[in-house]
Write a protein that holds these residues in place. Sequence first.
Motif, short mmCIF file in Angstrom:
data_model
loop_
_atom_site.label_atom_id
_atom_site.label_comp_id
_atom_site.label_asym_id
_atom_site.label_seq_id
_atom_site.Cartn_x
_atom_site.Cartn_y
_atom_site.Cartn_z
N ALA A 1 -9.18 45.04 -49.95
CA ALA A 1 -9.30 46.22 -50.80
C ALA A 1 -9.32 47.51 -50.00
CB ALA A 1 -10.58 46.11 -51.64
N LEU A 2 -9.89 47.46 -48.79
CA LEU A 2 -10.10 48.70 -48.03
C LEU A 2 -8.97 49.05 -47.07
CD1 LEU A 2 -13.91 48.36 -47.12
CD2 LEU A 2 -12.87 49.71 -48.96
N VAL A 3 -8.46 48.04 -46.35
CA VAL A 3 -7.54 48.36 -45.26
C VAL A 3 -6.23 47.59 -45.24
CG1 VAL A 3 -9.43 49.10 -43.75
CG2 VAL A 3 -8.66 46.73 -43.68
N PHE A 4 -6.20 46.35 -45.71
CA PHE A 4 -5.00 45.53 -45.53
C PHE A 4 -3.79 46.12 -46.23
CE2 PHE A 4 -7.30 41.23 -44.65
CZ PHE A 4 -7.63 41.70 -43.40
N GLY A 5 -3.99 46.71 -47.41
CA GLY A 5 -2.86 47.29 -48.13
C GLY A 5 -2.16 48.36 -47.32
N PRO B 1 9.16 46.17 -49.74
CA PRO B 1 9.07 45.16 -50.82
C PRO B 1 8.61 43.80 -50.33
CG PRO B 1 11.13 46.39 -50.96
CD PRO B 1 10.51 46.75 -49.65
N LEU B 2 9.06 43.37 -49.15
CA LEU B 2 8.65 42.07 -48.62
C LEU B 2 7.14 42.03 -48.41
CD1 LEU B 2 9.12 39.29 -47.41
CD2 LEU B 2 9.67 40.39 -45.23
N SER B 3 6.60 43.10 -47.87
CA SER B 3 5.16 43.15 -47.64
C SER B 3 4.39 43.10 -48.94
CB SER B 3 4.79 44.43 -46.86
OG SER B 3 5.33 44.39 -45.57
N GLY B 4 4.92 43.76 -49.97
CA GLY B 4 4.25 43.72 -51.28
C GLY B 4 4.18 42.32 -51.84
N LEU C 1 4.23 39.52 -50.07
CA LEU C 1 3.31 38.77 -49.24
C LEU C 1 1.86 39.09 -49.59
CD1 LEU C 1 5.14 39.03 -45.81
CD2 LEU C 1 4.71 36.94 -47.10
N LEU C 2 1.58 40.34 -49.94
CA LEU C 2 0.23 40.71 -50.32
C LEU C 2 -0.21 39.92 -51.54
CD1 LEU C 2 -2.31 42.45 -50.21
CD2 LEU C 2 -1.10 44.20 -51.52
N ALA C 3 0.65 39.88 -52.58
CA ALA C 3 0.31 39.14 -53.79
C ALA C 3 0.09 37.67 -53.48
CB ALA C 3 1.42 39.30 -54.82
N PHE C 4 0.95 37.12 -52.62
CA PHE C 4 0.83 35.70 -52.28
C PHE C 4 -0.45 35.41 -51.53
CE2 PHE C 4 2.20 31.51 -51.87
CZ PHE C 4 2.14 31.08 -50.56
N SER C 5 -0.78 36.24 -50.56
CA SER C 5 -1.97 36.00 -49.75
C SER C 5 -3.24 36.17 -50.56
CB SER C 5 -2.00 36.95 -48.55
OG SER C 5 -2.18 38.28 -48.97
N THR C 6 -3.23 37.09 -51.52
CA THR C 6 -4.44 37.38 -52.29
C THR C 6 -4.72 36.31 -53.32
OG1 THR C 6 -4.06 39.74 -52.00
CG2 THR C 6 -5.57 39.09 -53.75
N TYR C 7 -3.69 35.85 -54.04
CA TYR C 7 -3.93 34.98 -55.19
C TYR C 7 -3.62 33.50 -54.95
CZ TYR C 7 -4.36 39.29 -57.82
OH TYR C 7 -4.78 40.51 -58.26
N ALA C 8 -2.80 33.19 -53.99
CA ALA C 8 -2.36 31.80 -53.88
C ALA C 8 -2.82 31.09 -52.62
CB ALA C 8 -0.83 31.76 -53.98
N VAL C 9 -2.67 31.73 -51.47
CA VAL C 9 -2.82 31.01 -50.21
C VAL C 9 -4.18 30.36 -50.07
CG1 VAL C 9 -2.87 31.28 -47.71
CG2 VAL C 9 -1.11 32.42 -49.05
#
Length: 429
Positions: free
Chosen positions: A42-46, A55-58, A60-68
């Motif tokens: 929430a603070l720094v990774f974004g 777009p690729l990073s976006g 990956l962010l969704a994947f790392s937050t909700y799935a991995v």
Amino acid sequence: MTQALSTPARPARKDLIKAFVASLSGTSLEWYDFAAYSVASALVFGQLFFPSHDPLSGTLLAFSTYAVGYVSRPLGGFVFGRLGDVLGRKQVLVITLLITGISTVFIGLLPTHSQVGALGAVLLVVLRFAQGVGIGGEWGGAVLLSSEFGSEKHRGFWASAAQIGPPAGNLLANGVLAALAALLTQEQFMSWGWRVAFLLSAVLVLFGLWIRVKLEETPVFKELQEKGEQAGAPVRDVFTREPRALVSAILSRVGPDVLYALFTVFVLTYATQQLNMPKSWAVTGVMLGSTLQLVLMPLAGALSDRWGRRKVYAVGAIGAGVWPFVFFPMVGGGSAGLLIFGVVIGLVWHALMYGPQAAFVSEQFSPALRATGSSLAYTLAGVIGGALAPLLFTYLFASFGTWFAPACYLTATCVVTLIGLSLGRRNAQ
């Protein structure tokens, strides 16, 4: 039919204490890492790893937050649960501690998007996956490490060591990050300060290794080795020989996971967006409730030794199922005191379930399949309970526009937990 529980000679008290500390240190590290990653997301990774212009990073962010984190946990449960029944509890716990701890330390050393582009985000997701694998294999082994050193008469208390990890880790991670944010400038925190929180996990890893390497294998597994009764295919055997035990253990865990999501995640959104309260009020409730849980969880485990696992667990489940219908109307007036009180009581109900949970789950399985069965129950219940709960709470509230739907969802999961308890071993406490 589940075999009778093993009753080996009682270990020395110093071994019991070592096992308790070894179990507690591992699960505390697990939840420290989890909380540190969540706050840092929430603070720094974004900004540092997932800039909006890429777009690729976006993605990956969704994947790392909700799935991995949730996809990888069952893998860890399957792999290390099986190894815990084949190789032993101690060896596996050393491996899972190293996997989780080293992954977390490496997150603190990662190059950012500005330095290596999307590679930084890819590495972050890979390390998050590795964290999940280690965490998935940690819980079942940590529970057995403390419970199998303790006598059957006091198993609820000793097994609760693994359960204290979530509140302890959450408090530690939030405390460290809050201290860093207060002591450093915004520029310093974004540049290098956030890394300190991840690098500090190395201290927990070293302490945990020091305890675990010196610890003997559990008496129960030693007995299995001496008799040559280790399972050859424990994953298959759990599904074919003890399916009722697995179903009971999984269902019993669903309610506590959903309750925890309501009072540590969804309540933050509800308080700020629906009630227009400062986020700090809800956070204060979570922190106070977590602090109280440090005492309540081992107390609930001890009470389950005296009164029975299912009785204490069921009281928590019934209280949790009723509480949202008290909590939401109570906080509707915008009172800070009532919000904090409501969150704390919600976490009290959670402690009454979570304290005896480790002993209840592990006792469902025969000694030769206990590590596999406990790990599978923990990780699979996490997917259907904790992983989906924040999304379902948000969806139900948005769809119906009232707190009543999320409250009914929690109550339904508590009924599921009561069904799981009723399916449990009749000769278990």
